[in-house]
Design a protein around this motif. Structure first.
Motif, short mmCIF file in Angstrom:
data_model
loop_
_atom_site.label_atom_id
_atom_site.label_comp_id
_atom_site.label_asym_id
_atom_site.label_seq_id
_atom_site.Cartn_x
_atom_site.Cartn_y
_atom_site.Cartn_z
N HIS A 65 25.92 2.90 -29.87
CA HIS A 65 27.14 3.49 -30.44
C HIS A 65 27.10 3.56 -31.96
O HIS A 65 28.12 3.81 -32.59
CB HIS A 65 28.36 2.69 -29.98
N GLN A 66 25.93 3.35 -32.55
CA GLN A 66 25.82 3.48 -34.00
C GLN A 66 25.81 4.95 -34.40
O GLN A 66 25.31 5.81 -33.67
CB GLN A 66 24.55 2.79 -34.51
N ALA A 67 26.38 5.22 -35.57
CA ALA A 67 26.46 6.60 -36.03
C ALA A 67 25.09 7.18 -36.36
O ALA A 67 24.86 8.38 -36.25
CB ALA A 67 27.37 6.68 -37.26
N MET A 68 24.16 6.32 -36.78
CA MET A 68 22.83 6.78 -37.17
C MET A 68 21.97 7.04 -35.93
O MET A 68 21.94 6.22 -35.03
CB MET A 68 22.15 5.75 -38.07
N HIS A 69 21.30 8.15 -35.94
CA HIS A 69 20.48 8.52 -34.79
C HIS A 69 19.05 8.00 -34.98
O HIS A 69 18.43 8.26 -35.99
CB HIS A 69 20.43 10.04 -34.64
N ARG A 70 18.56 7.26 -33.99
CA ARG A 70 17.15 6.85 -33.96
C ARG A 70 16.64 7.05 -32.54
O ARG A 70 17.31 6.66 -31.59
CB ARG A 70 16.97 5.37 -34.33
N THR A 71 15.47 7.61 -32.41
CA THR A 71 14.87 7.81 -31.10
C THR A 71 13.55 7.06 -31.03
O THR A 71 12.57 7.48 -31.66
CB THR A 71 14.61 9.31 -30.83
N PRO A 72 13.49 5.94 -30.33
CA PRO A 72 12.19 5.28 -30.14
C PRO A 72 11.34 6.12 -29.20
O PRO A 72 11.85 6.75 -28.27
CB PRO A 72 12.57 3.94 -29.51
N ARG A 73 10.04 6.14 -29.45
CA ARG A 73 9.14 6.91 -28.59
C ARG A 73 7.92 6.06 -28.22
O ARG A 73 7.60 5.07 -28.88
CB ARG A 73 8.71 8.22 -29.29
N THR A 74 7.25 6.46 -27.16
CA THR A 74 6.11 5.71 -26.66
C THR A 74 4.85 6.04 -27.47
O THR A 74 4.79 7.05 -28.18
CB THR A 74 5.83 6.05 -25.19
N GLY A 75 3.86 5.19 -27.33
CA GLY A 75 2.59 5.44 -27.99
C GLY A 75 1.98 6.76 -27.55
O GLY A 75 1.39 7.48 -28.36
N GLU A 76 2.13 7.10 -26.27
CA GLU A 76 1.60 8.38 -25.77
C GLU A 76 2.29 9.55 -26.45
O GLU A 76 1.63 10.51 -26.87
CB GLU A 76 1.80 8.46 -24.26
N GLN A 77 3.62 9.47 -26.60
CA GLN A 77 4.34 10.55 -27.27
C GLN A 77 3.93 10.65 -28.74
O GLN A 77 3.74 11.75 -29.27
CB GLN A 77 5.85 10.29 -27.17
N ILE A 78 3.80 9.51 -29.40
CA ILE A 78 3.48 9.51 -30.82
C ILE A 78 2.05 10.00 -31.05
O ILE A 78 1.78 10.72 -32.02
CB ILE A 78 3.70 8.10 -31.40
N THR A 79 1.15 9.65 -30.15
CA THR A 79 -0.24 10.10 -30.28
C THR A 79 -0.33 11.62 -30.26
O THR A 79 -1.18 12.21 -30.94
CB THR A 79 -1.10 9.50 -29.16
N ARG A 80 0.57 12.27 -29.52
CA ARG A 80 0.54 13.74 -29.45
C ARG A 80 0.81 14.38 -30.81
O ARG A 80 0.41 15.52 -31.06
CB ARG A 80 1.56 14.25 -28.42
N TYR A 81 1.51 13.68 -31.68
CA TYR A 81 1.76 14.23 -33.01
C TYR A 81 0.45 14.39 -33.80
O TYR A 81 0.40 15.15 -34.77
CB TYR A 81 2.70 13.32 -33.81
N PHE A 82 -0.59 13.68 -33.36
CA PHE A 82 -1.88 13.76 -34.05
C PHE A 82 -2.80 14.80 -33.42
O PHE A 82 -4.01 14.79 -33.70
CB PHE A 82 -2.55 12.39 -34.05
#
Length: 263
Positions: free
Chosen positions: A209-226
């Motif tokens: 319920h915090q106003a600030m948006h944060r989305t944790p992601r998995t290592g597999e998802q983050i690896t795709r950024y590379f």
């Protein structure tokens, strides 16, 4: 700290919460309440933020020693000790750095604090990182950054503030496409992979319920950024494990970090 014009001190902001965790003074009571509440519910989150900052410094130092002299730093946040240009220009005074952020309070502090060496260049661009065309085609970016030469794209703890609806992978690709072969991507991201399941549940409950948006992601998802990059050793790891021992104890670890070289 008094609020500059146009800033509502009663609404917490991620950059100021992060500043509080790093031991800074550029934050308001609303930011401190969110920071303290998150720390109470999420063990080690402040230490992880500090380790993430240390990761940025190690990555910049490593790339500077490899010969990189240009850095495009997206979502820089409120300036604090160990900024990208300070680390890079300490190694190579001729280094050029462009910071990009869309927060007026960040801009206020950046203009006051982000001073360059005489040999190099340091500039701050007030723009939305979600509009890569506007950033990449901005006259100041084009004046300072030569995209025919190696450039380090810094996306440190920024994509976790980009929702899936805003297509973070497409965003990374748009910036990465502007890099030449031999350019680098420096990226860190919030994850729940490295914490016990109960701790992850506590984090999600504490931040739901915090106003600030944060989305944790998995290592597999983050690896795709590379995609299109070769990860530099040791690959995608907890930020405290990248190329050095941690500055602070990091148990549990909340952030993945990695550096990739564009093919």
């Amino acid at each position: 700290m008094s609020a500059p014009p146009g800033i509502n001190p009663n609404i917490p902001h991620s950059a100021r919460v992060y500043d509080y965790w790093l031991g800074g003074k550029d934050n308001f009571e609303a930011d401190r309440r969110v920071a303290e509440a998150t720390m109470a519910a999420v063990p080690g989150i402040r230490e992880s933020a500090r380790n993430n900052r240390a990761f940025l410094g190690r990555a910049v130092r490593h790339l500077t020693r490899l010969g990189v002299r240009q850095f495009l730093d997206l979502g820089t946040g409120i300036p604090s000790q160990g900024n990208t240009h300070e680390v890079a220009q300490a190694e190579a005074p001729e280094s050029r750095v462009v910071y990009v952020d869309n927060d007026p309070i960040v801009m206020t502090h950046a203009r006051a604090l982000l001073t360059s060496t005489e040999e190099g260049r340091t500039a701050y661009l007030e723009a939305d990182v979600r509009d890569p065309a506007a950033v990449l085609e901005h006259p100041e970016v084009r004046e300072i950054i030569d995209f025919s030469q190696p450039v380090a794209l810094m996306m440190v703890a920024i994509l976790m503030h980009i929702s899936d609806a805003d297509d973070p992978a497409g965003l990374v690709k748009a910036y990465a496409d502007a890099l030449p072969t031999g350019g680098y991507l420096v990226l860190s991201h919030l994850t729940l992979d490295l914490v016990p399941p109960r701790t992850a549940e506590d984090y999600l409950a504490a931040t739901a319920h915090q106003a600030m948006h944060r989305t944790p992601r998995t290592g597999e998802q983050i690896t795709r950024y590379f995609d299109g990059f070769d990860l530099v050793e040791p690959g995608l790891v907890a930020v405290s494990e990248w190329h050095d021992t941690p500055l602070f104890p990091d148990e549990p670890a909340w952030m993945y970090g990695g550096v990739g070289r564009k093919r």
